[in-house]
Design an enzyme around this catalytic site. Structure first.
Site, PDB file in Angstrom:
ATOM      1  N   GLY A  82       0.790  -1.221   0.000  1.00  0.00           N
ATOM      2  CA  GLY A  82       0.000   0.000   0.000  1.00  0.00           C
ATOM      3  C   GLY A  82       0.823   1.271   0.000  1.00  0.00           C
ATOM      4  N   VAL A  84       0.566   5.606   1.508  1.00  0.00           N
ATOM      5  CA  VAL A  84       0.731   6.306   2.779  1.00  0.00           C
ATOM      6  C   VAL A  84      -0.587   6.309   3.549  1.00  0.00           C
ATOM      7  CG1 VAL A  84       0.204   8.589   1.801  1.00  0.00           C
ATOM      8  CG2 VAL A  84       1.591   8.413   3.884  1.00  0.00           C
ATOM      9  N   THR A  85      -0.485   6.162   4.856  1.00  0.00           N
ATOM     10  CA  THR A  85      -1.653   6.325   5.713  1.00  0.00           C
ATOM     11  C   THR A  85      -1.219   6.965   7.019  1.00  0.00           C
ATOM     12  OG1 THR A  85      -3.680   5.264   6.502  1.00  0.00           O
ATOM     13  CG2 THR A  85      -1.614   4.096   6.929  1.00  0.00           C
ATOM     14  N   TYR A  86      -2.201   7.273   7.845  1.00  0.00           N
ATOM     15  CA  TYR A  86      -1.954   7.931   9.129  1.00  0.00           C
ATOM     16  C   TYR A  86      -2.436   7.041  10.258  1.00  0.00           C
ATOM     17  CZ  TYR A  86      -2.701  11.054  13.096  1.00  0.00           C
ATOM     18  OH  TYR A  86      -2.697  11.605  14.353  1.00  0.00           O
ATOM     19  N   GLY A 160      -1.774  -5.008   9.125  1.00  0.00           N
ATOM     20  CA  GLY A 160      -3.205  -5.245   9.274  1.00  0.00           C
ATOM     21  C   GLY A 160      -4.063  -4.058   8.928  1.00  0.00           C
ATOM     22  N   CYS A 178      -3.797   6.825   1.238  1.00  0.00           N
ATOM     23  CA  CYS A 178      -3.681   5.611   0.424  1.00  0.00           C
ATOM     24  C   CYS A 178      -3.357   5.928  -1.035  1.00  0.00           C
ATOM     25  CB  CYS A 178      -4.950   4.757   0.525  1.00  0.00           C
ATOM     26  SG  CYS A 178      -5.361   4.326   2.237  1.00  0.00           S
TER      27      CYS A 178
END
Length: 225
Positions: A82, A84-86, A160, A178
């Site tokens: 995936g 980028v996420t926070y 996860g 994302c």
């Protein structure tokens, strides 16, 4: 076969559930790697529940330009799939550490079952969560409520899901979530659902266990040193 033997055959395998509390991201990530590398075919599957300190994580396919203005929030490249996420306080992060060979499922089925557990959890609170083609995770009215990033090594999963419960959503404006420019995000509490991680866990954990035919058993948090 005796009655006792028949009962044993019917017993689902355990899912060891560990609540780590609030932890920095990297310590938990490294502990997941160690667990995955050390496990064997007899090691029970585990589910780690954690609330992370503020961090942006950049997956293996992640492009740095999707981090628009990190500011005071660290950016950590990691080995999940995936973009980028926070992660931050008020978000339920759940790490299913599963032996996919023993469960006889592949990565696509793993993703589908995790997503279904979140859809079914949201339905308990009368929130309609849906999938989106080509964009793993769960969405409500076009806004993302659960992000998903996984890694499989030696036939076993780690990393996860990140499920927005009751958090400060402002940091999402500093990234293209994302990898999607302008993607809206939402959270459970703003949709009429519960406001605490404990209330969410009471629904989400049984849903995740059921998706994999496992029986949840609480255990102490792992040693992260």
């Amino acid at each position: 076969m005796s009655g006792e033997d028949a009962d044993c055959v019917a017993c689902p395998l355990p899912l060891i559930v560990r609540d780590l509390g609030r932890q920095p991201y990297e310590a938990v990530w490294r502990a997941m790697q160690r667990f995955t590398d050390a496990r064997d075919e007899q090691t029970p599957d585990e589910l780690w529940l954690v609330e992370h300190d503020r961090v942006f994580t950049l997956g293996q396919a992640g492009k740095p330009e999707h981090v628009l203005a990190a500011g005071d929030i660290p950016v950590l490249p990691v080995d999940r799939g995936g973009q980028v996420t926070y992660h931050g306080p008020g978000q339920r992060v759940a790490y299913p550490l599963l032996d996919l060979r023993r469960l006889r499922i592949g990565v696509r089925e793993l993703v589908c079952r995790i997503e279904q557990a979140v859809i079914d959890s949201l339905a308990v609170w009368n929130i309609a969560g849906v999938r989106r083609d080509g964009a793993p995770g769960i969405y409500v009215d076009g806004a993302k409520i659960m992000a998903l990033g996984l890694r499989v090594r030696r036939g076993c999963s780690f990393h996860g899901l990140a499920f927005n419960v009751a958090m400060d959503l402002q940091p999402y404006a500093r990234i293209n979530p994302c990898g999607f420019q302008g993607l809206a995000v939402t959270q459970v509490v703003d949709l009429g659902g519960p406001a605490t991680l404990a209330q969410v866990d009471a629904v989400l954990v049984p849903q995740l266990a059921a998706q994999f035919g496992l029986s949840p058993h609480l255990a102490p948090a792992p040693d992260l040193s």
